[in-house]
Design a protein around this motif. Structure first.
Motif, short mmCIF file in Angstrom:
data_model
loop_
_atom_site.label_atom_id
_atom_site.label_comp_id
_atom_site.label_asym_id
_atom_site.label_seq_id
_atom_site.Cartn_x
_atom_site.Cartn_y
_atom_site.Cartn_z
N VAL A 41 -8.93 26.07 -36.65
CA VAL A 41 -10.22 25.43 -36.44
C VAL A 41 -10.16 23.99 -36.99
O VAL A 41 -10.74 23.06 -36.42
CB VAL A 41 -11.36 26.24 -37.10
N ILE A 44 -8.55 21.95 -34.32
CA ILE A 44 -9.52 21.67 -33.24
C ILE A 44 -10.47 20.56 -33.69
O ILE A 44 -10.76 19.63 -32.94
CB ILE A 44 -10.33 22.94 -32.87
N CYS A 71 -16.98 22.68 -34.02
CA CYS A 71 -16.31 23.73 -34.79
C CYS A 71 -17.28 24.81 -35.25
O CYS A 71 -16.92 25.99 -35.28
CB CYS A 71 -15.58 23.13 -36.00
N LEU A 74 -17.73 26.92 -32.35
CA LEU A 74 -16.49 27.66 -32.13
C LEU A 74 -16.38 28.83 -33.11
O LEU A 74 -16.05 29.95 -32.72
CB LEU A 74 -15.30 26.71 -32.29
N LEU A 105 -5.88 29.66 -30.19
CA LEU A 105 -6.38 28.30 -30.40
C LEU A 105 -5.23 27.28 -30.30
O LEU A 105 -5.37 26.24 -29.67
CB LEU A 105 -7.07 28.18 -31.76
N SER A 195 -16.61 27.07 -40.66
CA SER A 195 -16.00 26.29 -39.59
C SER A 195 -16.42 24.83 -39.66
O SER A 195 -15.63 23.93 -39.35
CB SER A 195 -16.37 26.88 -38.24
#
Lengths: 290, 233
Positions: A41, A44, A71, A74, A105, A195
Protein backbone atom coordinates in the motif's frame (compact mmCIF):
# COMPACT_ATOMS: atom_id res chain seq x y z
CA UNK A 1 29.89 15.49 14.01
CA UNK A 2 29.95 12.58 11.64
CA UNK A 3 28.25 10.41 14.22
CA UNK A 4 25.52 13.01 14.69
CA UNK A 5 24.74 13.18 11.02
CA UNK A 6 24.51 9.37 10.85
CA UNK A 7 22.27 9.48 13.88
CA UNK A 8 19.97 12.01 12.26
CA UNK A 9 19.75 10.04 9.05
CA UNK A 10 18.96 7.01 11.21
CA UNK A 11 16.20 8.84 13.05
CA UNK A 12 14.80 10.07 9.77
CA UNK A 13 14.80 6.57 8.27
CA UNK A 14 13.44 5.26 11.55
CA UNK A 15 10.60 7.77 11.40
CA UNK A 16 9.49 6.26 8.09
CA UNK A 17 9.66 2.78 9.63
CA UNK A 18 7.75 4.05 12.63
CA UNK A 19 4.92 5.49 10.52
CA UNK A 20 4.61 2.19 8.66
CA UNK A 21 4.91 0.22 11.90
CA UNK A 22 2.11 2.27 13.46
CA UNK A 23 -0.19 1.11 10.67
CA UNK A 24 0.96 -2.49 11.06
CA UNK A 25 0.50 -2.44 14.78
CA UNK A 26 -2.96 -0.82 14.67
CA UNK A 27 -4.22 -3.43 12.23
CA UNK A 28 -2.58 -6.27 14.13
CA UNK A 29 -3.84 -4.97 17.46
CA UNK A 30 -7.45 -4.75 16.35
CA UNK A 31 -7.90 -7.33 13.60
CA UNK A 32 -5.27 -9.73 15.05
CA UNK A 33 -3.86 -10.28 11.60
CA UNK A 34 -0.55 -9.50 9.95
CA UNK A 35 -1.40 -7.48 6.89
CA UNK A 36 1.60 -8.33 4.75
CA UNK A 37 0.13 -6.21 1.97
CA UNK A 38 0.72 -3.12 4.11
CA UNK A 39 4.12 -2.50 2.51
CA UNK A 40 2.57 -2.59 -0.95
CA UNK A 41 0.00 0.00 0.00
CA UNK A 42 3.03 2.24 0.65
CA UNK A 43 4.22 1.60 -2.88
CA UNK A 44 0.75 2.40 -4.31
CA UNK A 45 0.78 5.62 -2.28
CA UNK A 46 4.15 6.45 -3.82
CA UNK A 47 2.88 5.86 -7.36
CA UNK A 48 -0.33 7.82 -6.84
CA UNK A 49 1.56 10.87 -5.60
CA UNK A 50 4.15 10.41 -8.36
CA UNK A 51 1.40 10.46 -11.01
CA UNK A 52 -0.33 13.41 -9.37
CA UNK A 53 2.87 15.44 -9.38
CA UNK A 54 4.30 14.37 -12.75
CA UNK A 55 1.20 14.11 -14.92
CA UNK A 56 -1.30 16.41 -13.21
CA UNK A 57 1.23 18.94 -11.91
CA UNK A 58 -0.23 18.79 -8.42
CA UNK A 59 1.78 20.50 -5.69
CA UNK A 60 3.42 18.10 -3.23
CA UNK A 61 0.92 18.53 -0.40
CA UNK A 62 -2.05 17.93 -2.70
CA UNK A 63 -0.37 14.84 -4.14
CA UNK A 64 0.10 13.58 -0.57
CA UNK A 65 -3.57 14.12 0.23
CA UNK A 66 -4.63 12.37 -2.98
CA UNK A 67 -2.38 9.43 -2.13
CA UNK A 68 -3.90 9.24 1.35
CA UNK A 69 -7.44 9.27 -0.03
CA UNK A 70 -6.71 6.58 -2.61
CA UNK A 71 -4.84 4.38 -0.12
CA UNK A 72 -7.58 4.76 2.49
CA UNK A 73 -10.14 3.58 -0.03
CA UNK A 74 -7.80 0.80 -1.14
CA UNK A 75 -7.30 -0.36 2.44
CA UNK A 76 -11.03 -0.48 3.12
CA UNK A 77 -11.68 -2.36 -0.14
CA UNK A 78 -8.89 -4.88 0.54
CA UNK A 79 -10.25 -5.48 4.03
CA UNK A 80 -13.82 -5.87 2.81
CA UNK A 81 -13.08 -8.13 -0.15
CA UNK A 82 -10.13 -10.19 1.02
CA UNK A 83 -10.10 -10.31 4.82
CA UNK A 84 -13.68 -9.86 6.01
CA UNK A 85 -14.92 -13.14 4.47
CA UNK A 86 -12.15 -14.87 6.45
CA UNK A 87 -13.08 -13.44 9.84
CA UNK A 88 -13.84 -16.88 11.24
CA UNK A 89 -11.06 -18.66 9.30
CA UNK A 90 -7.74 -19.83 10.73
CA UNK A 91 -5.03 -17.20 11.01
CA UNK A 92 -2.91 -19.15 8.53
CA UNK A 93 -5.57 -18.72 5.83
CA UNK A 94 -5.67 -14.98 6.52
CA UNK A 95 -1.88 -14.76 6.43
CA UNK A 96 -1.69 -16.52 3.06
CA UNK A 97 -4.43 -14.25 1.73
CA UNK A 98 -2.44 -11.23 2.87
CA UNK A 99 0.61 -12.51 0.99
CA UNK A 100 -1.64 -13.03 -2.03
CA UNK A 101 -2.93 -9.45 -1.78
CA UNK A 102 0.67 -8.28 -1.56
CA UNK A 103 1.58 -10.03 -4.84
CA UNK A 104 -1.64 -8.82 -6.42
CA UNK A 105 -0.77 -5.20 -5.64
CA UNK A 106 2.83 -5.56 -6.82
CA UNK A 107 1.79 -7.14 -10.09
CA UNK A 108 -0.98 -4.62 -10.64
CA UNK A 109 1.61 -1.88 -10.22
CA UNK A 110 3.89 -3.69 -12.65
CA UNK A 111 1.05 -3.81 -15.17
CA UNK A 112 0.07 -0.18 -14.74
CA UNK A 113 3.40 1.54 -14.26
CA UNK A 114 5.89 -0.95 -15.72
CA UNK A 115 9.11 -2.33 -14.27
CA UNK A 116 11.29 0.69 -15.06
CA UNK A 117 11.97 2.62 -11.87
CA UNK A 118 10.39 6.06 -11.71
CA UNK A 119 12.37 8.96 -10.36
CA UNK A 120 10.32 10.55 -7.63
CA UNK A 121 10.67 14.28 -7.09
CA UNK A 122 10.67 15.11 -3.37
CA UNK A 123 7.61 16.93 -2.04
CA UNK A 124 9.91 19.37 -0.26
CA UNK A 125 13.46 20.25 -1.24
CA UNK A 126 16.42 21.96 0.34
CA UNK A 127 18.37 21.56 3.55
CA UNK A 128 18.67 23.35 6.85
CA UNK A 129 21.88 24.09 8.65
CA UNK A 130 21.43 23.18 12.30
CA UNK A 131 24.52 23.84 14.43
CA UNK A 132 26.86 23.08 11.55
CA UNK A 133 24.94 19.96 10.54
CA UNK A 134 23.20 19.94 7.22
CA UNK A 135 19.80 18.27 7.55
CA UNK A 136 17.45 17.90 4.61
CA UNK A 137 14.01 19.40 4.89
CA UNK A 138 12.44 16.09 4.01
CA UNK A 139 14.18 14.52 7.03
CA UNK A 140 12.81 17.21 9.28
CA UNK A 141 9.34 16.83 7.80
CA UNK A 142 9.50 13.05 8.23
CA UNK A 143 10.51 13.28 11.88
CA UNK A 144 7.85 15.89 12.60
CA UNK A 145 5.17 13.88 10.80
CA UNK A 146 6.12 10.77 12.76
CA UNK A 147 5.84 12.51 16.12
CA UNK A 148 2.55 14.19 15.22
CA UNK A 149 1.06 10.89 14.00
CA UNK A 150 2.18 9.05 17.13
CA UNK A 151 0.69 11.70 19.43
CA UNK A 152 -2.57 11.91 17.47
CA UNK A 153 -2.98 8.11 17.42
CA UNK A 154 -2.28 7.89 21.14
CA UNK A 155 -4.88 10.55 21.90
CA UNK A 156 -7.32 8.97 19.48
CA UNK A 157 -7.14 5.53 21.09
CA UNK A 158 -7.18 6.83 24.65
CA UNK A 159 -9.72 9.65 24.45
CA UNK A 160 -12.23 9.12 21.66
CA UNK A 161 -15.19 6.77 21.65
CA UNK A 162 -14.12 5.14 18.38
CA UNK A 163 -10.55 4.77 19.63
CA UNK A 164 -11.69 3.10 22.82
CA UNK A 165 -14.01 0.86 20.83
CA UNK A 166 -10.94 -0.19 18.83
CA UNK A 167 -9.14 -1.18 22.01
CA UNK A 168 -12.21 -3.07 23.16
CA UNK A 169 -12.36 -4.98 19.84
CA UNK A 170 -8.66 -5.64 20.13
CA UNK A 171 -9.16 -7.41 23.43
CA UNK A 172 -12.39 -9.30 22.93
CA UNK A 173 -14.51 -9.03 19.80
CA UNK A 174 -17.40 -11.02 21.26
CA UNK A 175 -17.64 -8.85 24.35
CA UNK A 176 -17.29 -5.74 22.16
CA UNK A 177 -20.32 -6.84 20.16
CA UNK A 178 -22.25 -7.29 23.38
CA UNK A 179 -21.51 -3.62 24.10
CA UNK A 180 -23.16 -2.70 20.81
CA UNK A 181 -19.89 -2.06 18.98
CA UNK A 182 -19.99 -2.82 15.26
CA UNK A 183 -16.83 -4.91 14.99
CA UNK A 184 -16.72 -4.98 11.20
CA UNK A 185 -16.96 -1.22 10.96
CA UNK A 186 -14.29 -0.80 13.63
CA UNK A 187 -11.89 -3.08 11.77
CA UNK A 188 -12.66 -1.26 8.55
CA UNK A 189 -11.85 2.08 10.20
CA UNK A 190 -8.58 0.64 11.45
CA UNK A 191 -7.62 -0.39 7.93
CA UNK A 192 -8.54 3.08 6.69
CA UNK A 193 -6.24 4.71 9.26
CA UNK A 194 -3.42 2.23 8.66
CA UNK A 195 -3.59 2.68 4.90
CA UNK A 196 -3.66 6.47 5.11
CA UNK A 197 -0.51 6.23 7.24
CA UNK A 198 1.02 3.92 4.64
CA UNK A 199 0.41 6.61 2.01
CA UNK A 200 2.14 9.22 4.17
CA UNK A 201 5.06 6.86 4.69
CA UNK A 202 5.20 6.12 0.97
CA UNK A 203 5.39 9.77 -0.05
CA UNK A 204 7.96 10.64 2.63
CA UNK A 205 10.08 7.61 1.89
CA UNK A 206 10.09 8.19 -1.86
CA UNK A 207 10.99 11.83 -1.22
CA UNK A 208 14.06 10.72 0.72
CA UNK A 209 14.98 7.72 -1.47
CA UNK A 210 13.59 8.74 -4.84
CA UNK A 211 13.49 5.42 -6.72
CA UNK A 212 10.00 4.03 -7.16
CA UNK A 213 9.40 0.45 -8.32
CA UNK A 214 6.60 -2.09 -7.82
CA UNK A 215 8.73 -3.77 -5.15
CA UNK A 216 9.62 -0.52 -3.37
CA UNK A 217 7.26 -1.22 -0.49
CA UNK A 218 8.18 -4.78 0.38
CA UNK A 219 11.52 -4.35 2.20
CA UNK A 220 10.41 -1.30 4.24
CA UNK A 221 7.17 -3.18 4.93
CA UNK A 222 9.05 -6.15 6.37
CA UNK A 223 11.39 -3.91 8.34
CA UNK A 224 8.50 -1.93 9.74
CA UNK A 225 6.86 -5.18 10.75
CA UNK A 226 10.11 -6.05 12.48
CA UNK A 227 10.04 -2.65 14.16
CA UNK A 228 6.48 -3.26 15.36
CA UNK A 229 7.45 -6.65 16.83
CA UNK A 230 10.64 -5.14 18.27
CA UNK A 231 8.64 -2.47 20.11
CA UNK A 232 5.85 -4.86 21.13
CA UNK A 233 3.22 -5.56 18.49
CA UNK A 234 -0.13 -3.95 19.20
CA UNK A 235 1.49 -1.12 21.17
CA UNK A 236 1.49 2.37 19.62
CA UNK A 237 4.47 3.79 21.56
CA UNK A 238 6.16 0.44 20.93
CA UNK A 239 5.85 0.81 17.17
CA UNK A 240 7.22 4.34 17.42
CA UNK A 241 10.17 3.32 19.56
CA UNK A 242 10.83 0.18 17.54
CA UNK A 243 10.80 2.11 14.27
CA UNK A 244 13.18 4.81 15.46
CA UNK A 245 15.60 2.31 17.03
CA UNK A 246 15.57 0.13 13.95
CA UNK A 247 16.37 3.14 11.76
CA UNK A 248 19.23 4.19 14.03
CA UNK A 249 20.67 0.68 14.21
CA UNK A 250 20.46 0.33 10.46
CA UNK A 251 22.09 3.72 9.77
CA UNK A 252 24.90 3.16 12.27
CA UNK A 253 25.50 -0.39 11.07
CA UNK A 254 25.76 0.91 7.51
CA UNK A 255 28.15 3.66 8.53
CA UNK A 256 30.48 1.81 10.85
CA UNK A 257 30.15 -1.90 10.18
CA UNK A 258 29.06 -2.96 6.74
CA UNK A 259 26.58 -1.77 4.15
CA UNK A 260 25.99 -5.29 2.90
CA UNK A 261 25.43 -6.69 6.37
CA UNK A 262 23.28 -3.85 7.69
CA UNK A 263 20.02 -5.74 7.19
CA UNK A 264 21.43 -8.86 8.84
CA UNK A 265 22.54 -6.77 11.79
CA UNK A 266 19.07 -5.24 12.10
CA UNK A 267 17.42 -8.65 12.18
CA UNK A 268 20.06 -10.06 14.54
CA UNK A 269 19.23 -7.28 17.00
CA UNK A 270 15.56 -8.18 16.67
CA UNK A 271 16.28 -11.81 17.50
CA UNK A 272 18.32 -10.85 20.56
CA UNK A 273 15.62 -8.49 21.84
CA UNK A 274 12.93 -11.12 21.38
CA UNK A 275 15.03 -13.69 23.21
CA UNK A 276 15.29 -11.37 26.19
CA UNK A 277 11.84 -9.78 25.98
CA UNK A 278 9.50 -12.04 24.02
CA UNK A 279 6.69 -9.46 24.07
CA UNK A 280 8.96 -6.76 22.60
CA UNK A 281 10.33 -3.66 24.28
CA UNK A 282 6.99 -2.17 25.35
CA UNK A 283 4.75 -5.17 24.86
CA UNK A 284 2.88 -5.96 28.03
CA UNK A 285 1.50 -9.05 29.56
CA UNK A 286 -1.64 -8.67 31.65
CA UNK A 287 -2.33 -11.63 33.88
CA UNK A 288 -5.88 -12.94 33.85
CA UNK A 289 -7.65 -13.31 37.17
CA UNK A 290 -10.40 -15.71 37.99
CA UNK B 1 -40.93 -9.46 26.80
CA UNK B 2 -38.65 -12.22 25.53
CA UNK B 3 -40.15 -15.14 23.71
CA UNK B 4 -37.89 -17.95 22.60
CA UNK B 5 -39.72 -20.37 20.38
CA UNK B 6 -38.40 -23.80 19.34
CA UNK B 7 -34.75 -22.94 18.75
CA UNK B 8 -32.24 -25.49 17.50
CA UNK B 9 -28.58 -24.53 17.66
CA UNK B 10 -25.66 -26.50 16.27
CA UNK B 11 -21.91 -26.33 16.75
CA UNK B 12 -20.87 -27.83 13.43
CA UNK B 13 -22.58 -31.21 13.50
CA UNK B 14 -23.22 -31.19 17.24
CA UNK B 15 -26.85 -30.52 18.05
CA UNK B 16 -26.44 -28.38 21.17
CA UNK B 17 -29.94 -26.96 21.70
CA UNK B 18 -32.88 -29.15 20.80
CA UNK B 19 -36.18 -27.37 20.36
CA UNK B 20 -36.04 -25.06 23.37
CA UNK B 21 -38.90 -22.64 24.07
CA UNK B 22 -39.36 -20.31 27.01
CA UNK B 23 -40.60 -16.87 27.92
CA UNK B 24 -39.56 -14.03 30.16
CA UNK B 25 -42.19 -11.50 31.18
CA UNK B 26 -41.73 -7.87 32.15
CA UNK B 27 -40.34 -7.48 35.67
CA UNK B 28 -39.58 -11.16 36.22
CA UNK B 29 -36.43 -12.94 37.26
CA UNK B 30 -36.30 -16.14 35.26
CA UNK B 31 -33.53 -18.67 35.66
CA UNK B 32 -32.21 -21.41 33.44
CA UNK B 33 -30.48 -24.04 35.53
CA UNK B 34 -28.69 -27.18 34.52
CA UNK B 35 -25.41 -29.01 34.65
CA UNK B 36 -22.26 -27.97 32.87
CA UNK B 37 -22.73 -28.48 29.14
CA UNK B 38 -26.54 -28.50 29.25
CA UNK B 39 -26.62 -25.56 26.82
CA UNK B 40 -27.41 -22.64 29.11
CA UNK B 41 -24.78 -20.29 27.75
CA UNK B 42 -25.53 -21.36 24.20
CA UNK B 43 -29.11 -20.21 24.67
CA UNK B 44 -28.05 -16.79 25.92
CA UNK B 45 -25.61 -16.41 23.06
CA UNK B 46 -28.38 -17.26 20.64
CA UNK B 47 -30.65 -14.63 22.18
CA UNK B 48 -27.97 -11.96 21.88
CA UNK B 49 -27.20 -12.95 18.29
CA UNK B 50 -23.67 -14.30 18.73
CA UNK B 51 -25.00 -17.70 17.65
CA UNK B 52 -27.92 -18.39 15.33
CA UNK B 53 -30.73 -20.90 15.56
CA UNK B 54 -31.56 -23.04 12.52
CA UNK B 55 -35.27 -23.01 13.32
CA UNK B 56 -37.83 -21.18 15.41
CA UNK B 57 -37.52 -17.61 16.55
CA UNK B 58 -36.25 -15.28 19.24
CA UNK B 59 -38.68 -12.43 19.81
CA UNK B 60 -37.82 -9.46 21.98
CA UNK B 61 -40.50 -6.81 22.63
CA UNK B 62 -42.47 -8.28 19.75
CA UNK B 63 -39.63 -8.09 17.26
CA UNK B 64 -37.95 -11.10 15.68
CA UNK B 65 -34.19 -10.91 16.34
CA UNK B 66 -33.34 -13.68 13.85
CA UNK B 67 -31.62 -11.36 11.38
CA UNK B 68 -30.55 -8.53 13.64
CA UNK B 69 -26.78 -8.11 14.07
CA UNK B 70 -25.56 -8.60 17.66
CA UNK B 71 -24.38 -5.01 18.03
CA UNK B 72 -27.86 -3.79 17.09
CA UNK B 73 -29.59 -6.09 19.56
CA UNK B 74 -27.92 -4.25 22.45
CA UNK B 75 -29.41 -0.97 21.29
CA UNK B 76 -32.87 -2.55 21.48
CA UNK B 77 -32.49 -2.91 25.23
CA UNK B 78 -31.04 -6.35 25.73
CA UNK B 79 -27.79 -6.57 27.70
CA UNK B 80 -25.79 -9.75 28.15
CA UNK B 81 -23.18 -10.28 30.86
CA UNK B 82 -21.22 -13.15 29.35
CA UNK B 83 -19.84 -16.19 31.10
CA UNK B 84 -16.42 -15.50 32.57
CA UNK B 85 -17.30 -11.77 32.80
CA UNK B 86 -15.11 -10.81 29.85
CA UNK B 87 -14.39 -7.30 31.04
CA UNK B 88 -11.78 -5.47 28.95
CA UNK B 89 -8.76 -6.33 31.09
CA UNK B 90 -6.43 -3.72 29.62
CA UNK B 91 -8.88 -0.86 29.94
CA UNK B 92 -9.65 1.05 33.10
CA UNK B 93 -12.80 0.47 35.13
CA UNK B 94 -14.26 3.71 33.88
CA UNK B 95 -13.41 2.96 30.25
CA UNK B 96 -15.13 -0.40 30.60
CA UNK B 97 -18.24 1.39 31.79
CA UNK B 98 -18.01 3.86 28.89
CA UNK B 99 -17.93 0.92 26.49
CA UNK B 100 -21.09 -0.38 28.15
CA UNK B 101 -22.76 2.88 27.16
CA UNK B 102 -21.57 2.61 23.56
CA UNK B 103 -25.11 2.62 22.19
CA UNK B 104 -26.25 5.52 24.40
CA UNK B 105 -25.94 9.21 23.57
CA UNK B 106 -22.81 10.85 25.01
CA UNK B 107 -24.87 13.03 27.34
CA UNK B 108 -26.05 9.97 29.31
CA UNK B 109 -22.64 8.49 29.99
CA UNK B 110 -21.69 10.50 33.08
CA UNK B 111 -25.03 10.04 34.83
CA UNK B 112 -24.94 6.32 33.96
CA UNK B 113 -21.49 5.98 35.48
CA UNK B 114 -22.65 7.82 38.59
CA UNK B 115 -25.57 5.36 38.92
CA UNK B 116 -23.27 2.38 38.61
CA UNK B 117 -20.89 3.80 41.22
CA UNK B 118 -23.82 4.30 43.58
CA UNK B 119 -24.70 0.62 43.21
CA UNK B 120 -21.09 -0.58 43.29
CA UNK B 121 -19.06 1.83 45.44
CA UNK B 122 -16.06 -0.48 45.13
CA UNK B 123 -15.85 0.31 41.43
CA UNK B 124 -15.63 4.01 42.14
CA UNK B 125 -12.63 3.43 44.42
CA UNK B 126 -10.97 1.61 41.54
CA UNK B 127 -12.18 3.76 38.66
CA UNK B 128 -8.71 4.53 37.25
CA UNK B 129 -7.41 1.02 37.74
CA UNK B 130 -6.90 -1.39 34.84
CA UNK B 131 -9.68 -4.00 35.00
CA UNK B 132 -7.08 -6.80 34.86
CA UNK B 133 -5.93 -5.82 38.34
CA UNK B 134 -9.39 -6.27 39.92
CA UNK B 135 -10.36 -9.32 41.94
CA UNK B 136 -12.82 -11.82 40.48
CA UNK B 137 -15.73 -10.39 42.47
CA UNK B 138 -14.89 -6.85 41.43
CA UNK B 139 -14.67 -7.94 37.82
CA UNK B 140 -18.13 -9.48 38.12
CA UNK B 141 -19.45 -6.21 39.52
CA UNK B 142 -17.78 -4.36 36.67
CA UNK B 143 -19.30 -6.71 34.11
CA UNK B 144 -22.76 -6.16 35.60
CA UNK B 145 -22.25 -2.41 35.89
CA UNK B 146 -21.03 -2.29 32.31
CA UNK B 147 -24.17 -4.08 31.13
CA UNK B 148 -26.39 -1.72 33.13
CA UNK B 149 -24.77 1.23 31.33
CA UNK B 150 -26.77 0.36 28.22
CA UNK B 151 -30.01 0.95 30.21
CA UNK B 152 -31.29 -2.51 29.37
CA UNK B 153 -34.91 -3.60 29.58
CA UNK B 154 -33.73 -7.17 29.92
CA UNK B 155 -30.49 -8.14 31.62
CA UNK B 156 -29.06 -11.57 30.89
CA UNK B 157 -26.53 -12.86 33.41
CA UNK B 158 -24.44 -15.90 32.57
CA UNK B 159 -23.04 -17.65 35.65
CA UNK B 160 -22.44 -14.52 37.74
CA UNK B 161 -21.35 -16.67 40.70
CA UNK B 162 -18.75 -18.66 38.80
CA UNK B 163 -15.41 -18.90 40.56
CA UNK B 164 -16.39 -16.60 43.41
CA UNK B 165 -16.03 -17.21 47.13
CA UNK B 166 -19.35 -17.94 48.95
CA UNK B 167 -19.45 -14.50 50.56
CA UNK B 168 -19.09 -12.81 47.19
CA UNK B 169 -21.71 -15.09 45.68
CA UNK B 170 -24.18 -13.86 48.28
CA UNK B 171 -23.22 -10.30 47.54
CA UNK B 172 -23.82 -10.81 43.82
CA UNK B 173 -27.23 -12.36 44.50
CA UNK B 174 -28.10 -9.46 46.82
CA UNK B 175 -27.41 -7.17 43.89
CA UNK B 176 -29.59 -9.28 41.61
CA UNK B 177 -32.44 -8.97 44.15
CA UNK B 178 -31.95 -5.21 44.30
CA UNK B 179 -32.00 -4.90 40.53
CA UNK B 180 -35.18 -6.97 40.47
CA UNK B 181 -36.77 -4.73 43.06
CA UNK B 182 -35.82 -1.72 40.97
CA UNK B 183 -37.86 -3.22 38.12
CA UNK B 184 -35.16 -4.78 35.92
CA UNK B 185 -36.19 -7.92 34.11
CA UNK B 186 -33.52 -10.58 34.49
CA UNK B 187 -32.72 -13.83 32.75
CA UNK B 188 -30.26 -15.67 34.96
CA UNK B 189 -28.22 -18.68 33.97
CA UNK B 190 -26.65 -20.55 36.87
CA UNK B 191 -25.06 -23.78 37.96
CA UNK B 192 -25.69 -22.74 41.53
CA UNK B 193 -29.31 -23.87 41.37
CA UNK B 194 -30.04 -23.26 45.07
CA UNK B 195 -29.15 -19.59 44.87
CA UNK B 196 -30.70 -19.04 41.47
CA UNK B 197 -34.04 -20.60 42.37
CA UNK B 198 -34.22 -18.68 45.62
CA UNK B 199 -34.22 -15.34 43.77
CA UNK B 200 -36.17 -16.42 40.69
CA UNK B 201 -39.87 -16.01 40.00
CA UNK B 202 -39.73 -18.90 37.58
CA UNK B 203 -37.17 -21.38 36.41
CA UNK B 204 -36.49 -23.84 33.62
CA UNK B 205 -34.38 -26.93 34.09
CA UNK B 206 -32.17 -27.77 31.16
CA UNK B 207 -30.68 -31.17 30.40
CA UNK B 208 -28.47 -31.85 27.37
CA UNK B 209 -30.06 -29.16 25.27
CA UNK B 210 -33.69 -29.73 26.24
CA UNK B 211 -36.00 -28.20 28.83
CA UNK B 212 -37.11 -31.01 31.13
CA UNK B 213 -38.97 -29.20 33.92
CA UNK B 214 -40.38 -25.78 34.56
CA UNK B 215 -42.10 -24.08 37.45
CA UNK B 216 -41.87 -21.25 39.94
CA UNK B 217 -38.67 -20.87 41.89
CA UNK B 218 -40.27 -22.33 45.01
CA UNK B 219 -41.81 -25.26 43.14
CA UNK B 220 -38.50 -26.23 41.61
CA UNK B 221 -36.69 -25.87 44.94
CA UNK B 222 -39.08 -28.50 46.32
CA UNK B 223 -39.17 -30.72 43.25
CA UNK B 224 -37.71 -34.10 44.11
CA UNK B 225 -35.99 -34.66 40.79
CA UNK B 226 -34.45 -31.18 40.87
CA UNK B 227 -33.38 -31.66 44.48
CA UNK B 228 -31.69 -34.90 43.63
CA UNK B 229 -29.93 -33.70 40.51
CA UNK B 230 -28.97 -30.14 41.38
CA UNK B 231 -29.39 -29.38 45.04
CA UNK B 232 -27.45 -32.32 46.38
CA UNK B 233 -30.31 -33.47 48.60
Amino acid sequence: MEFLSYLISGISLGSVYAIIALGYTMVYGIAKMLNFAHGDVIMIGGYISFCAMSYLNFPGWLALILAMVVCTALGVVIEGLAYRPLREATSLAVLITAIGVSYFLQNSALLIWGATPKVFSPIVEGTQNIGGLSVSNISLLTMAACIVIMVVLTLFTSKTKMGKAMRACSEDKGAAQLMGINVNRTISTTFAIGSALAAVAGVLMCSAYPTLMPTTGSMPGIKAFTAAVFGGIGSIPGAFLGGILLGIIEALAKAYLSTQLSNSIVFAVLIIVLLVRPAGLLGKYVPEKV
Amino acid sequence: MLKVNDINVYYGSIHAIKGVSFEVHQGEVVTLIGANGAGKSTILQTVSGLLRSKTGSVEFLGENLGNVAPHKIVAKGLAHVPEGRRVFLQMTVEENLEMGAFTRPGSEVDSGIADVYKRFPRLEERRRQIAGTLSGGEQQMLAMGRALMSKPQLLMLDEPSMGLAPLLVEQIFEIIKELHKAGTTILLVEQNAQMALSVADRGYVLETGKIVTTGTGAELLNDDAVKKAYLGA
